[in-house]
Design a protein around this motif. Structure first.
Motif, PDB file in Angstrom:
ATOM      1  N   VAL A 196      31.831  36.410  38.841  1.00  0.00           N
ATOM      2  CA  VAL A 196      32.406  37.123  39.981  1.00  0.00           C
ATOM      3  C   VAL A 196      32.585  36.180  41.180  1.00  0.00           C
ATOM      4  CG1 VAL A 196      31.549  39.382  39.255  1.00  0.00           C
ATOM      5  CG2 VAL A 196      30.167  37.993  40.788  1.00  0.00           C
ATOM      6  N   SER A 197      32.546  34.865  40.926  1.00  0.00           N
ATOM      7  CA  SER A 197      32.812  33.833  41.941  1.00  0.00           C
ATOM      8  C   SER A 197      31.893  33.918  43.150  1.00  0.00           C
ATOM      9  CB  SER A 197      34.267  33.910  42.432  1.00  0.00           C
ATOM     10  OG  SER A 197      35.138  33.951  41.355  1.00  0.00           O
ATOM     11  N   LEU A 198      30.617  34.140  42.917  1.00  0.00           N
ATOM     12  CA  LEU A 198      29.661  34.061  44.015  1.00  0.00           C
ATOM     13  C   LEU A 198      28.963  32.703  43.933  1.00  0.00           C
ATOM     14  CD1 LEU A 198      28.144  37.642  44.005  1.00  0.00           C
ATOM     15  CD2 LEU A 198      29.462  36.603  45.834  1.00  0.00           C
ATOM     16  N   GLN A 210      32.222  40.448  48.987  1.00  0.00           N
ATOM     17  CA  GLN A 210      31.219  39.783  48.154  1.00  0.00           C
ATOM     18  C   GLN A 210      30.194  40.785  47.643  1.00  0.00           C
ATOM     19  OE1 GLN A 210      30.102  36.799  51.071  1.00  0.00           O
ATOM     20  NE2 GLN A 210      30.888  35.188  49.744  1.00  0.00           N
ATOM     21  N   GLN A 252      30.766  43.883  46.999  1.00  0.00           N
ATOM     22  CA  GLN A 252      31.352  44.653  45.912  1.00  0.00           C
ATOM     23  C   GLN A 252      31.347  43.827  44.627  1.00  0.00           C
ATOM     24  OE1 GLN A 252      31.296  47.475  45.014  1.00  0.00           O
ATOM     25  NE2 GLN A 252      32.999  48.613  45.876  1.00  0.00           N
ATOM     26  N   ARG A 253      31.478  42.497  44.749  1.00  0.00           N
ATOM     27  CA  ARG A 253      31.372  41.633  43.568  1.00  0.00           C
ATOM     28  C   ARG A 253      29.977  41.716  42.961  1.00  0.00           C
ATOM     29  NH1 ARG A 253      35.273  37.487  43.446  1.00  0.00           N
ATOM     30  NH2 ARG A 253      36.746  37.798  45.138  1.00  0.00           N
ATOM     31  N   GLN A 285      41.556  40.898  45.871  1.00  0.00           N
ATOM     32  CA  GLN A 285      40.645  40.043  45.098  1.00  0.00           C
ATOM     33  C   GLN A 285      39.842  40.877  44.110  1.00  0.00           C
ATOM     34  OE1 GLN A 285      38.027  38.108  47.871  1.00  0.00           O
ATOM     35  NE2 GLN A 285      39.643  36.962  48.915  1.00  0.00           N
ATOM     36  N   VAL A 286      39.309  42.011  44.578  1.00  0.00           N
ATOM     37  CA  VAL A 286      38.432  42.829  43.730  1.00  0.00           C
ATOM     38  C   VAL A 286      39.234  43.501  42.609  1.00  0.00           C
ATOM     39  CG1 VAL A 286      36.934  44.863  43.725  1.00  0.00           C
ATOM     40  CG2 VAL A 286      36.664  43.119  45.484  1.00  0.00           C
ATOM     41  N   LEU A 308      39.895  40.942  40.028  1.00  0.00           N
ATOM     42  CA  LEU A 308      38.660  40.644  39.288  1.00  0.00           C
ATOM     43  C   LEU A 308      38.427  41.703  38.208  1.00  0.00           C
ATOM     44  CD1 LEU A 308      36.094  38.795  39.275  1.00  0.00           C
ATOM     45  CD2 LEU A 308      35.028  40.505  40.743  1.00  0.00           C
TER      46      LEU A 308
END
Lengths: 331, 332
Positions: A132-134, A150, A152-153, A183-184, A187
């Protein structure tokens, strides 16, 4: 065999003013890798339906099948066994994450409930956070250190931890800013393409649903008023409520916005405890006749692909003509 | 000119972490009868602009440090609070995002409307009540006389927003500031409220400053659009020009990120803007959008000025300078 099947699902709540039928006679099917969009206004029962599928509220009527297994009345250990297959992403990324736990512990919790070892959990959490790109160090930090998108990721990573078959997304982007919303959504689509997960995507925002859904259901006062291929329902709506919803949704195009004829519904949602007789929409419907108060319209086939509509009359042609007139101006 | 004219408005937040620039040189014009939409994401300063115009900034930490807020020839930014009290609710009014929490829960709808009329218009009890009924009818509340004695919790969100609008327009303000007025409402109710605002504007000729994050609402309502990012206006122009040929990469990003349906549909990947809005404490030197911008180059280390690229269409971007509008649109 569909991933999820519901037959005439009903959810009732006892209220001081009487029995509230939050969901009444809803049937649906979701295939693996498919997104079913569920739209309607506040109080239409869309979130309750999502929670019923999660088995978070008691189901009063009907049956719920997950991969062919009847899970309507499962309890205890047998319910716990199917829980990993259905997960949920919530609307509010702030209140759906415990502020006192670190991100690693939040994302790892479903795994520890499922009995994973600490080492396996740490590995899986690192993998999920990367997906999730964190940042790598996210696991050691607290939710408040992250922006809404972030967070929500983090919620999505948690929902996907146990590789579910079905994810209920309840307004997953409604609390996010426009750029982050994209973005979300992207994803969620990427995960679907990779993992073949099915989504029930609940939203009040038609433009978002249009972008993600393969098929669409429109609810009003606990009932499905129209369903079908998303394309068919959105381009050729057959129910006056769907038509009104589409017409009310603002279009991000000033010329189109000025040109089109809007149907602005009068009044507001009637009380679900004491719904109108006959068709639940008749009190706000511009086309209602005497018959609508007497007879409950049943879902019947409409012209589009897999399209069903619960209306006594046939408005498809009329709505289509109005829609064509509007898009013609834009071209 | 009459209407609203904001010139070089700057607001700073005086915090323990230092002085943060919440608004930097914001200039806007909203003539009578026109609608300007102020768009941007959370934290871009659009609500801060509204509060500064209304002189409702949380002081401390916020304070207007430069600029003027001219309304019909009077600089609101320079008025002492005592005189501002006579302006607020009369010449300028505001409606907020959450109608439920904006109304006083322990006063009836009627009391809250009558208070404005007695204070600003000097109406007596009976006349004020009569006028309050007329106002509720004007904003489309059925059975207005009976509703007057209801408490806000008895009303739906849409009805509460109508009451807020009735209070706001009670004294026929020259300017109505609407901060996300329909964000908390369902689409069908949103359509009703937007239509109501348009009708009232046509009848009273008020200027409307509409603050929203929703480009759909902008397209439906606005004559002019101003796009904000990190406390500055980065692009401003007539609504058609900004939507047809957005010049700032951020505006293009916002438009690209908005699912518009129509031709795109399912499986069309939305253009997203990488990263997120920077906090005021960590603004980069120069253009604040540069770290997220696909077009950023060396010059972006300096602050770009708002320059006209077409009549009435200004943009603050080095990469957009000299780019013909149609080429910019093609690059979107």
């Amino acid at each position: 065999m569909p991933l999820l099947q519901a037959h005439s699902l009903g959810v009732h709540f006892a209220t001081p003013r009487g029995l509230l039928r939050a969901v009444a006679g809803v049937s649906l099917a979701i295939e693996a890798g498919e997104t079913l969009g569920l739209v309607g206004e506040s109080g239409c029962g869309k979130s309750t339906l999502g929670r019923a599928i999660m088995r978070l509220v008691p189901i009063a009527e009907g049956t719920l099948l997950l991969e062919g297994q009847d899970i309507t009345r499962l309890e205890g250990a047998s319910l716990k066994q199917v829980r990993p297959k259905v997960q949920m992403v919530f609307q509010d990324p702030v209140s759906s994450l415990n502020p006192r736990r670190r991100v690693g512990s939040l994302v790892g919790q479903p795994l520890s409930v499922a009995g994973w070892s600490r080492r396996d959990i740490a590995d899986r959490v690192a993998e999920l956070l990367a997906q999730v790109s964190l940042p790598r160090d996210a696991a050691e930090r607290f939710p408040h250190e992250f922006s809404g998108g972030q967070r929500q990721r983090i919620g999505i990573a948690r929902a996907l931890a146990l590789s579910p078959k079905l994810v209920i997304c309840d307004e997953p982007v409604s609390a996010l800013d426009v750029s982050v919303r994209a973005q979300v959504i992207n994803l969620l689509k990427d995960f679907q393409d990779r993992l073949g997960v099915g989504y029930l995507f609940i939203s009040h925002d038609l433009s978002v649903v249009e972008n993600v859904a393969d098929r669409l259901m429109v609810m009003y006062l606990g009932r499905v008023v129209e369903q079908g291929a998303a394309e068919a329902v959105l381009r050729r709506p057959a129910h006056p409520y769907t038509h009104a919803l589409l017409s009310a949704a603002p279009v991000a195009n000033p010329r189109l916005a000025r040109a089109r004829q809007r149907v602005v519904l009068q009044g507001e949602l009637p009380s679900p405890v004491n719904p109108p007789s006959g068709c639940p929409f008749r009190t706000r419907c511009p086309f209602a006749e005497a018959r609508c108060a007497a007879e409950v319209p049943l879902l019947r086939p409409a012209p589009g692909d897999g399209q069903l509509v619960a209306c006594h009359f046939d408005f498809t042609e009329r709505f289509a003509a109005a829609a064509d007139a509007a898009t013609g101006v834009s071209a | 000119m009459s209407g609203l004219e904001v010139r070089g408005l700057s607001v700073a937040l005086f915090t323990r972490a230092g002085v943060l620039p919440a608004l930097s040189g914001v200039s806007l014009r909203v003539p009578p009868g026109r609608t300007l939409a102020l768009v941007g994401e959370s934290g871009c300063g659009k609500s801060m602009t509204a509060l500064a115009i209304m002189r409702l900034l949380p002081e401390p930490p916020a304070r207007i440090v430069a600029g003027q807020v001219m309304l019909d020839g009077v600089d609101l930014a320079a008025l002492p609070e005592r005189r501002m009290l006579a302006v607020r609710g009369k010449a300028v009014s505001m409606i907020f995002q959450d109608p439920m929490s904006s109304l006083n829960p322990v006063a009836t709808v009627g009391e809250q409307i009558v208070e404005v009329l007695r204070r600003h218009e000097g109406l007596g009890g009976r006349a004020a009540r009569q006028r309050a009924v007329e106002l509720l009818e004007l904003v489309g509340i059925p059975d207005a006389a009976a509703r007057l004695d209801e408490y806000p919790h008895r009303l739906s969100g849409g009805m509460c927003q109508r009451v807020m609008i009735a209070i706001a327009i009670a004294c026929r303000p020259a300017l109505l500031v609407a901060d996300e007025p329909t964000t908390a409402l369902d689409v069908t109710v949103q359509a009703q409220i937007l239509e109501l605002l348009q009708r009232l504007q046509a009848e009273t000729g008020m200027a409307l400053l509409l603050i929203t994050h929703d480009l759909g609402v902008v397209a439906e309502m606005a004559d002019e659009v101003a796009v904000m990012y990190a406390g500055r206006i980065v692009e401003q122009g007539p609504v058609d020009a900004v939507f047809d040929a957005p010049l700032h990469p951020y505006t293009r990003g916002l438009i690209g990120a908005t699912p518009s349906g129509g031709t795109a549909g399912r499986h069309a990947r939305l253009a997203d803007i990488p990263g997120s809005v920077p906090g005021l404490a960590e603004l980069p030197a120069g253009c604040a959008f540069a770290p997220r911008c696909p077009l950023a180059f060396g010059a972006c280390g300096a602050q770009p000025a708002l320059l006209a690229q077409a009549p009435g269409h200004v943009v603050a971007c080095f990469a957009a300078e000299g780019v013909p509008a149609d080429a910019a649109a093609a690059g979107a």
